[in-house]
Write a protein that holds these residues in place. Structure first.
Motif, PDB file in Angstrom:
ATOM      1  N   HIS A   1       5.837  27.626  20.470  1.00  0.00           N
ATOM      2  CA  HIS A   1       5.152  28.301  19.375  1.00  0.00           C
ATOM      3  C   HIS A   1       5.543  27.646  18.051  1.00  0.00           C
ATOM      4  O   HIS A   1       6.670  27.143  17.915  1.00  0.00           O
ATOM      5  CB  HIS A   1       5.538  29.787  19.359  1.00  0.00           C
ATOM      6  N   PRO A   2       4.645  27.620  17.065  1.00  0.00           N
ATOM      7  CA  PRO A   2       4.992  27.031  15.765  1.00  0.00           C
ATOM      8  C   PRO A   2       6.196  27.678  15.087  1.00  0.00           C
ATOM      9  O   PRO A   2       6.769  27.079  14.176  1.00  0.00           O
ATOM     10  CB  PRO A   2       3.719  27.246  14.939  1.00  0.00           C
TER      11      PRO A   2
ATOM     12  N   GLY B   1      11.243  29.888  12.855  1.00  0.00           N
ATOM     13  CA  GLY B   1      11.016  28.798  11.936  1.00  0.00           C
ATOM     14  C   GLY B   1      12.211  27.928  11.663  1.00  0.00           C
ATOM     15  O   GLY B   1      12.138  27.024  10.832  1.00  0.00           O
TER      16      GLY B   1
ATOM     17  N   ARG C   1      -2.103  29.864  17.448  1.00  0.00           N
ATOM     18  CA  ARG C   1      -1.002  28.942  17.164  1.00  0.00           C
ATOM     19  C   ARG C   1      -1.343  27.894  16.109  1.00  0.00           C
ATOM     20  O   ARG C   1      -0.501  27.594  15.245  1.00  0.00           O
ATOM     21  CB  ARG C   1      -0.514  28.288  18.465  1.00  0.00           C
ATOM     22  N   PRO C   2      -2.534  27.296  16.130  1.00  0.00           N
ATOM     23  CA  PRO C   2      -2.846  26.353  15.041  1.00  0.00           C
ATOM     24  C   PRO C   2      -2.830  27.021  13.667  1.00  0.00           C
ATOM     25  O   PRO C   2      -2.471  26.379  12.668  1.00  0.00           O
ATOM     26  CB  PRO C   2      -4.248  25.854  15.405  1.00  0.00           C
TER      27      PRO C   2
ATOM     28  N   ALA D   1       0.754  27.269  12.712  1.00  0.00           N
ATOM     29  CA  ALA D   1       1.268  25.939  12.381  1.00  0.00           C
ATOM     30  C   ALA D   1       0.873  25.541  10.962  1.00  0.00           C
ATOM     31  O   ALA D   1       1.682  24.994  10.205  1.00  0.00           O
ATOM     32  CB  ALA D   1       0.757  24.918  13.390  1.00  0.00           C
TER      33      ALA D   1
ATOM     34  N   ARG E   1       2.926  27.604   8.511  1.00  0.00           N
ATOM     35  CA  ARG E   1       4.303  27.116   8.434  1.00  0.00           C
ATOM     36  C   ARG E   1       4.370  25.837   7.609  1.00  0.00           C
ATOM     37  O   ARG E   1       5.259  25.692   6.756  1.00  0.00           O
ATOM     38  CB  ARG E   1       4.857  26.870   9.837  1.00  0.00           C
ATOM     39  N   GLU E   2       3.443  24.934   7.824  1.00  0.00           N
ATOM     40  CA  GLU E   2       3.454  23.669   7.076  1.00  0.00           C
ATOM     41  C   GLU E   2       3.326  23.933   5.577  1.00  0.00           C
ATOM     42  O   GLU E   2       4.032  23.313   4.760  1.00  0.00           O
ATOM     43  CB  GLU E   2       2.311  22.782   7.557  1.00  0.00           C
TER      44      GLU E   2
END
Length: 287
Positions: A215-216, A230, A270-271, A274, A277-278
């Protein structure tokens, strides 16, 4: 082909992102709910005894062992057929007849647990959304709109087709409509506010491992109403999804920034996590 991300100003269904705000209402001081007490102390009298023994804290953290009603074949068939939602009492009765394979203390995501918590909020005096507004959403400055009937779909402003034949009553934990930007800002505001006493905020954010890999948010965990993880950039958030929409909302654990992504499709979140998070790692200077 990638699904276009909706504008942060789009009003969309929060779906399970609402769980983070439900948890904050339960853990706050205004409603007088003790997370270490059995949930039966706060439930209406009509709820069957089979549900009353679980500690509130275990329902918040999905560690009660309760199953999820989404495993009921009759539920899936009724939703697919766009039937009217069952009464909550009927749902709970059907779940009592399901196999309960989970063990207390182990993570098992359960909308049934959050349905019980919704009933606790309502028992304090008022409907789910009015109580949630007064206890959490208004103090945090989060503007929301009802999503309890098919007619409420008219409040969606995403510029996409609305699943107006879907009865939101099937979302038994309760949900609402909101702008994605407001959900992210509200989560960040919650994390830096004094709405929760320090010890309860710490319990909400205490990461318990979950059986999810890749997972991200790896190393991923779940606190009380929030996903955690994270690595060095401590992140807190929640995903949500249902007919017509999927979203992810994420914030830095210190509440200094939050962001969200929503798409008009039922897809893997999930994308979206992601991308959130980025963005937050860039803002915080981490990688």
């Amino acid at each position: 082909m990638p699904v276009p991300v909706l504008a942060p100003s789009a009003v969309v269904p929060a779906y399970s992102v609402a769980k983070s705000f439900t948890a904050a209402a339960v853990l706050g001081d205004r409603l007088g709910i003790d997370p270490d007490r059995p949930v039966g102390d706060y439930l209406p009298a009509w709820v069957p005894d089979g549900y009353r023994r679980f500690p509130v804290r275990d329902l918040l953290a999905h560690r009660s062992g309760l199953p999820d009603y989404t495993a009921l074949p009759a539920y899936r068939e009724a939703v697919t057929a766009r039937e009217d939602a069952w009464e909550t009492a009927e749902l709970l009765d059907r779940v009592l007849r399901m196999p309960w394979e989970g063990s207390p203390g182990q993570f098992r995501y359960s909308n049934v647990g959050y349905t019980l918590l919704r009933l606790c909020l309502e028992e304090t005096g008022g409907g789910f959304l009015p109580v949630l507004r007064a206890a959490v959403l208004d103090p945090l400055g989060v503007t929301v709109h009802p999503l309890a009937t098919r007619e409420d779909w008219s409040g969606v402003t995403a510029g996409v087709a609305r699943p107006s034949d879907y009865d939101p009553g099937w979302v038994y934990p309760g949900t609402f409509l909101a702008r994605g930007a407001d959900l992210a800002a509200g989560l960040a505001a919650l994390l830096r506010s004094d709405l929760l006493a320090p010890d309860r905020r710490a319990r909400m954010l205490e990461p318990q491992p979950v059986p999810v890999h890749g997972h991200p948010l790896d190393p991923a965990g779940y606190g009380m109403g929030v996903m955690t993880g994270g690595g060095p950039t401590r992140l807190v958030g929640h995903g949500g999804g249902g007919p017509g929409f999927t979203l992810a909302v994420l914030a830095l654990a210190d509440g200094t920034a939050g962001t969200g992504r929503a798409v008009s499709a039922e897809v893997d979140d999930r994308p979206l996590f992601a991308a959130c998070r980025e963005e937050l790692e860039t803002l915080s200077g981490s990688s």
